[in-house]
Write a protein that holds these residues in place. Sequence first.
Motif, PDB file in Angstrom:
ATOM      1  N   GLU A   1     -89.356 -67.189 -65.125  1.00 30.83           N
ATOM      2  CA  GLU A   1     -88.645 -67.942 -66.044  1.00 30.83           C
ATOM      3  C   GLU A   1     -87.114 -67.288 -66.041  1.00 30.83           C
ATOM      4  OE1 GLU A   1     -90.562 -67.878 -69.773  1.00 30.83           O
ATOM      5  OE2 GLU A   1     -91.932 -69.435 -69.255  1.00 30.83           O
ATOM      6  N   ALA A   2     -87.138 -66.190 -66.027  1.00 23.06           N
ATOM      7  CA  ALA A   2     -85.604 -65.570 -65.810  1.00 23.06           C
ATOM      8  C   ALA A   2     -84.982 -65.834 -64.573  1.00 23.06           C
ATOM      9  CB  ALA A   2     -85.839 -64.161 -65.982  1.00 23.06           C
TER      10      ALA A   2
ATOM     11  N   THR B   1     -83.906 -69.609 -64.887  1.00 25.22           N
ATOM     12  CA  THR B   1     -82.626 -69.663 -65.877  1.00 25.22           C
ATOM     13  C   THR B   1     -81.291 -69.136 -65.090  1.00 25.22           C
ATOM     14  OG1 THR B   1     -83.842 -69.334 -67.687  1.00 25.22           O
ATOM     15  CG2 THR B   1     -81.632 -68.692 -68.070  1.00 25.22           C
TER      16      THR B   1
ATOM     17  N   GLU C   1     -78.240 -71.400 -64.336  1.00 23.31           N
ATOM     18  CA  GLU C   1     -76.797 -71.114 -65.162  1.00 23.31           C
ATOM     19  C   GLU C   1     -75.762 -70.765 -63.887  1.00 23.31           C
ATOM     20  OE1 GLU C   1     -75.930 -70.900 -68.252  1.00 23.31           O
ATOM     21  OE2 GLU C   1     -77.596 -72.052 -68.408  1.00 23.31           O
TER      22      GLU C   1
ATOM     23  N   ARG D   1     -74.769 -74.532 -62.889  1.00 23.60           N
ATOM     24  CA  ARG D   1     -74.317 -75.597 -63.970  1.00 23.60           C
ATOM     25  C   ARG D   1     -73.145 -75.973 -63.980  1.00 23.60           C
ATOM     26  NH1 ARG D   1     -73.634 -75.140 -69.344  1.00 23.60           N
ATOM     27  NH2 ARG D   1     -73.968 -72.941 -69.219  1.00 23.60           N
TER      28      ARG D   1
ATOM     29  N   SER E   1     -84.662 -80.395 -65.455  1.00 22.35           N
ATOM     30  CA  SER E   1     -85.495 -79.641 -65.141  1.00 22.35           C
ATOM     31  C   SER E   1     -86.720 -80.293 -64.993  1.00 22.35           C
ATOM     32  CB  SER E   1     -85.890 -78.105 -65.640  1.00 22.35           C
ATOM     33  OG  SER E   1     -84.480 -77.446 -65.505  1.00 22.35           O
TER      34      SER E   1
END
Length: 237
Positions: A166-167, A170, A174, A177, A185
């Motif tokens: 998950e990290a 992300t 980021e 983005r 997602s």
Amino acid sequence: MAVYIYSIVGKQHPLRLDGLSGVGEGGAQLRTVSAGQLTAVVSDAPEDLRPKRRDLGAHQEVQQRLLSDGTVLPLRFGLLAADDEAVRLVLEESADAYVDRLGALDGCVEYHLKASQDEEALLRQILEENDDARRLNEEIRSGRAGPDAPVSLGELVAHEVQARQEALATGVVEALRPFARLHESSQPTGNDFLSVSFLVHHDQDESFLTTELSVAGQMGDDFDFRLSDALPPYSFV
């Protein structure tokens, strides 16, 4: 006969449909239905329409051809209407929404990114960096562990895998983005920890692609990044 709808474009959009055929056995002939500022690309719909490779390919080829000449609203595979008049009525009734969406997507394409990490490398990393996991693993291998140790280790590793992935997801999102207008997602499948679509304007295209390559390179050989070619913006219609 029912009508199969491929996509919606502005009425001034070039319609270079020569050499293309639609869905169905033998390939249906493509035609257009217009109303006001909008045009829909359609064909007769086969009675036994199924998501076969040939039909999926035909659907995609229409979208890609239209995308090469401008903005397109690509519709999902299998969208049908009763007849041409029903298509025209939808274009009239939803004209404002379709025109607004075409404006929002002007000059944009979709990139879909999937990423995975080598399972053995991830497990090795967890056992090296997590003290509890390393201790349990050593006790199990030496025969000193209690009967519940394997289950405890499995639960600990599963939790650590989820948190780390998950990290990672992300962090990748980021990094990319800033070069996308929107991102969506979806649930990763298989060994992937990331499945995300980005809406990228042509002004940011080079920056987005360069950054994706940089991120993939920084993460190293244990990671597998798969970025699609430029797609019609299916995820943002």
